[in-house]
Design a protein around this motif. Sequence first.
Motif, PDB file in Angstrom:
ATOM      1  N   SER A   1       0.782  -1.098  -0.125  1.00 55.92           N
ATOM      2  CA  SER A   1       0.133   0.013   0.139  1.00 55.92           C
ATOM      3  C   SER A   1       0.920   1.323  -0.084  1.00 55.92           C
ATOM      4  CB  SER A   1      -0.654   0.081   1.290  1.00 55.92           C
ATOM      5  OG  SER A   1      -1.883  -1.127   1.244  1.00 55.92           O
ATOM      6  N   ALA A   2       2.045   1.268   0.685  1.00 54.33           N
ATOM      7  CA  ALA A   2       2.894   2.406   0.870  1.00 54.33           C
ATOM      8  C   ALA A   2       3.460   2.497  -0.755  1.00 54.33           C
ATOM      9  CB  ALA A   2       4.056   2.222   1.701  1.00 54.33           C
ATOM     10  N   ILE A   3       3.623   1.627  -1.367  1.00 55.87           N
ATOM     11  CA  ILE A   3       4.242   1.769  -2.562  1.00 55.87           C
ATOM     12  C   ILE A   3       3.229   2.213  -3.647  1.00 55.87           C
ATOM     13  CG2 ILE A   3       5.232   0.485  -4.615  1.00 55.87           C
ATOM     14  CD1 ILE A   3       7.336   0.612  -2.501  1.00 55.87           C
ATOM     15  N   ARG A   4       1.977   1.605  -3.321  1.00 54.62           N
ATOM     16  CA  ARG A   4       1.011   2.419  -4.274  1.00 54.62           C
ATOM     17  C   ARG A   4       0.900   4.086  -3.978  1.00 54.62           C
ATOM     18  NH1 ARG A   4      -1.199  -2.846  -4.007  1.00 54.62           N
ATOM     19  NH2 ARG A   4      -1.940  -2.054  -1.728  1.00 54.62           N
ATOM     20  N   ILE A   5       0.844   4.269  -2.761  1.00 59.24           N
ATOM     21  CA  ILE A   5       0.971   5.790  -2.642  1.00 59.24           C
ATOM     22  C   ILE A   5       2.170   6.711  -2.785  1.00 59.24           C
ATOM     23  CG2 ILE A   5       0.733   7.280  -0.589  1.00 59.24           C
ATOM     24  CD1 ILE A   5      -0.850   5.179   1.010  1.00 59.24           C
ATOM     25  N   MET A   6       3.347   5.943  -2.785  1.00 57.57           N
ATOM     26  CA  MET A   6       4.534   6.581  -2.840  1.00 57.57           C
ATOM     27  C   MET A   6       4.755   7.077  -4.432  1.00 57.57           C
ATOM     28  SD  MET A   6       8.265   5.058  -2.628  1.00 57.57           S
ATOM     29  CE  MET A   6       9.845   5.842  -3.150  1.00 57.57           C
ATOM     30  N   ILE A   7       4.283   5.886  -5.381  1.00 57.88           N
ATOM     31  CA  ILE A   7       4.591   6.101  -6.700  1.00 57.88           C
ATOM     32  C   ILE A   7       4.183   7.583  -7.417  1.00 57.88           C
ATOM     33  CG2 ILE A   7       4.028   5.250  -9.251  1.00 57.88           C
ATOM     34  CD1 ILE A   7       4.081   2.577  -7.950  1.00 57.88           C
ATOM     35  N   PRO A   8       3.045   8.203  -7.121  1.00 57.75           N
ATOM     36  CA  PRO A   8       2.534   9.203  -7.810  1.00 57.75           C
ATOM     37  C   PRO A   8       3.321  10.310  -7.095  1.00 57.75           C
ATOM     38  CG  PRO A   8       0.605   8.433  -6.857  1.00 57.75           C
ATOM     39  CD  PRO A   8       1.694   7.308  -6.699  1.00 57.75           C
ATOM     40  N   LEU A   9       3.321  10.322  -5.737  1.00 58.69           N
ATOM     41  CA  LEU A   9       3.927  11.150  -4.622  1.00 58.69           C
ATOM     42  C   LEU A   9       5.242  11.626  -5.007  1.00 58.69           C
ATOM     43  CD1 LEU A   9       3.593  13.064  -2.112  1.00 58.69           C
ATOM     44  CD2 LEU A   9       4.326  11.043  -0.618  1.00 58.69           C
ATOM     45  N   PHE A  10       5.963  10.440  -5.221  1.00 60.41           N
ATOM     46  CA  PHE A  10       7.574  10.675  -5.655  1.00 60.41           C
ATOM     47  C   PHE A  10       7.799  11.227  -7.223  1.00 60.41           C
ATOM     48  CE2 PHE A  10      11.078   8.706  -8.134  1.00 60.41           C
ATOM     49  CZ  PHE A  10      12.182   9.301  -7.063  1.00 60.41           C
ATOM     50  N   LEU A  11       6.880  10.566  -8.148  1.00 59.04           N
ATOM     51  CA  LEU A  11       6.731  11.409  -9.295  1.00 59.04           C
ATOM     52  C   LEU A  11       6.686  12.906  -9.518  1.00 59.04           C
ATOM     53  CD1 LEU A  11       4.890   8.629 -11.312  1.00 59.04           C
ATOM     54  CD2 LEU A  11       7.224   9.188 -11.886  1.00 59.04           C
ATOM     55  N   ALA A  12       5.710  13.178  -8.798  1.00 59.58           N
ATOM     56  CA  ALA A  12       5.293  14.908  -8.386  1.00 59.58           C
ATOM     57  C   ALA A  12       6.611  15.341  -7.630  1.00 59.58           C
ATOM     58  CB  ALA A  12       4.081  14.801  -7.497  1.00 59.58           C
ATOM     59  N   ALA A  13       6.972  14.771  -6.670  1.00 65.84           N
ATOM     60  CA  ALA A  13       8.504  15.278  -6.041  1.00 65.84           C
ATOM     61  C   ALA A  13       9.487  15.453  -7.086  1.00 65.84           C
ATOM     62  CB  ALA A  13       8.631  14.515  -4.860  1.00 65.84           C
ATOM     63  N   LEU A  14       9.829  14.430  -7.799  1.00 69.91           N
ATOM     64  CA  LEU A  14      10.803  14.334  -8.723  1.00 69.91           C
ATOM     65  C   LEU A  14      10.690  15.602  -9.712  1.00 69.91           C
ATOM     66  CD1 LEU A  14      13.225  12.553  -9.177  1.00 69.91           C
ATOM     67  CD2 LEU A  14      11.962  11.331 -10.836  1.00 69.91           C
ATOM     68  N   GLY A  15       9.602  15.880 -10.239  1.00 70.57           N
ATOM     69  CA  GLY A  15       9.301  17.033 -11.072  1.00 70.57           C
ATOM     70  C   GLY A  15       9.691  18.289 -10.227  1.00 70.57           C
ATOM     71  N   ILE A  16       9.258  18.424  -9.174  1.00 70.36           N
ATOM     72  CA  ILE A  16       9.674  19.538  -8.189  1.00 70.36           C
ATOM     73  C   ILE A  16      11.176  19.764  -8.114  1.00 70.36           C
ATOM     74  CG2 ILE A  16       9.513  20.480  -5.918  1.00 70.36           C
ATOM     75  CD1 ILE A  16       6.678  19.261  -5.727  1.00 70.36           C
ATOM     76  N   VAL A  17      11.836  18.497  -7.949  1.00 70.03           N
ATOM     77  CA  VAL A  17      13.236  18.395  -8.007  1.00 70.03           C
ATOM     78  C   VAL A  17      13.728  19.323  -8.978  1.00 70.03           C
ATOM     79  CG1 VAL A  17      15.386  17.023  -7.591  1.00 70.03           C
ATOM     80  CG2 VAL A  17      13.579  16.495  -6.076  1.00 70.03           C
ATOM     81  N   LEU A  18      13.522  18.745 -10.216  1.00 63.61           N
ATOM     82  CA  LEU A  18      14.196  19.208 -11.473  1.00 63.61           C
ATOM     83  C   LEU A  18      13.789  20.796 -11.545  1.00 63.61           C
ATOM     84  CD1 LEU A  18      12.995  16.597 -14.203  1.00 63.61           C
ATOM     85  CD2 LEU A  18      15.305  17.250 -13.461  1.00 63.61           C
ATOM     86  N   ALA A  19      12.601  21.239 -11.051  1.00 62.21           N
ATOM     87  CA  ALA A  19      12.244  22.619 -11.236  1.00 62.21           C
ATOM     88  C   ALA A  19      13.221  23.386 -10.197  1.00 62.21           C
ATOM     89  CB  ALA A  19      10.976  22.920 -10.964  1.00 62.21           C
ATOM     90  N   ALA A  20      13.290  22.826  -8.999  1.00 65.70           N
ATOM     91  CA  ALA A  20      14.200  23.413  -8.248  1.00 65.70           C
ATOM     92  C   ALA A  20      15.799  23.419  -8.420  1.00 65.70           C
ATOM     93  CB  ALA A  20      13.961  22.691  -6.870  1.00 65.70           C
ATOM     94  N   ARG A  21      16.327  22.559  -9.055  1.00 65.64           N
ATOM     95  CA  ARG A  21      17.675  22.579  -9.607  1.00 65.64           C
ATOM     96  C   ARG A  21      17.901  23.538 -10.548  1.00 65.64           C
ATOM     97  NH1 ARG A  21      21.285  18.484  -8.562  1.00 65.64           N
ATOM     98  NH2 ARG A  21      20.718  17.247  -6.561  1.00 65.64           N
ATOM     99  N   CYS A  22      16.931  24.198 -11.357  1.00 65.29           N
ATOM    100  CA  CYS A  22      17.144  25.485 -12.135  1.00 65.29           C
ATOM    101  C   CYS A  22      16.443  26.626 -11.746  1.00 65.29           C
ATOM    102  CB  CYS A  22      16.574  24.987 -13.545  1.00 65.29           C
ATOM    103  SG  CYS A  22      14.723  24.913 -13.744  1.00 65.29           S
ATOM    104  N   GLY A  23      16.191  26.533 -10.295  1.00 62.12           N
ATOM    105  CA  GLY A  23      16.069  27.815  -9.491  1.00 62.12           C
ATOM    106  C   GLY A  23      14.550  28.238  -9.681  1.00 62.12           C
ATOM    107  N   ILE A  24      13.676  27.114 -10.012  1.00 65.36           N
ATOM    108  CA  ILE A  24      12.286  27.723 -10.065  1.00 65.36           C
ATOM    109  C   ILE A  24      11.233  26.822  -8.772  1.00 65.36           C
ATOM    110  CG2 ILE A  24      10.069  27.138 -11.088  1.00 65.36           C
ATOM    111  CD1 ILE A  24      11.558  27.502 -13.692  1.00 65.36           C
ATOM    112  N   THR A  25      10.715  27.517  -7.913  1.00 63.19           N
ATOM    113  CA  THR A  25       9.948  26.990  -6.876  1.00 63.19           C
ATOM    114  C   THR A  25       8.761  26.616  -7.383  1.00 63.19           C
ATOM    115  OG1 THR A  25      11.040  28.526  -5.368  1.00 63.19           O
ATOM    116  CG2 THR A  25       8.899  27.686  -4.615  1.00 63.19           C
TER     117      THR A  25
END
Length: 296
Positions: free
Chosen positions: A10-34
């Motif tokens: 269940s934790a993996i199922r919850i984590m997958i979309p949460l992590f994908l969204a977070a990974l997108g935020i990481v990419l944006a943050a690395r180039c200076g975008i909040t």
Amino acid sequence: MMDIALIFPSAIRIMIPLFLAALGIVLAARCGITHMSMEGAVLGSAFVATWADYVWNDPWLGMLGGIFFGVIYSLFLAFLIVQCRGNHVVAGLGMNFVSTGFTIVLMNSIFGGKGASPSVEKLPSFELGIFGHQSVVIFITVLATVLVIFLLRRTNFGLRINAVGENTSAADSLGIRVDRLKYIVMMLSGVLAGIAGTEISIGQMGFFAEAMTASMGFLAFSAVVFGGYSPIGTILTTFFIAFLDALQMRLQVFTSIPSEFLLTIPYVVTIVALAVATSSKKPSMLGKIYERDKAS
């Protein structure tokens, strides 16, 4: 008696979309975008994926629809930040409201305003041993993680992203096309948001419901901050949040603790974690408005 082993899938199922969204935020943050509008990106993508699946009766076309929305949405946010020099947080939060209203209006006009769409065909899923029953998006997530880590650490493009996030003026003076790079990064972030939204609606649920993301975008942002703006750290923090969410769902079944209290556990722990987290790993230019004329 509660079986802890059942919480892991269940934790993996919850984590997958949460992590994908977070990974997108990481990419944006690395180039200076909040990236404060991930909630709206995922929600809108979940709706469009369901609508496309409903129209064409094909979940893969649904995924393409979700990704398309995520990219267009993220590019518009980039326009507000890069071209219009808008405040990152204000623009992001405003986009969230737009997405929420967009999904409610279209739900009413397309599906009759019942709060949820009709059931649609789901993406293929598999039984994966200790990981339980998961949709095909779990494999896409692993691939995306490897690609993003390789991109940021082993490619010239990744070095440019990090350079822009740390010192935009210096990167600009070296000939890096800052604005174009930010648009490309936001496109990649939009792809990840689109896949995350698709996973929620037609990967796991098989329908769309109003506000079904339930503040996932904000939890993803918190996970990125606590994870030190790195993909590896974000994997750990998103799993921790997902595990707490899965745990509270199991506790509702096996305990008499009020469900309202249990539902707050992931959010309370996230707030406490953010309160003690340091910002030493935050990109130096994160959230700052860069204007080339003034810098030069």
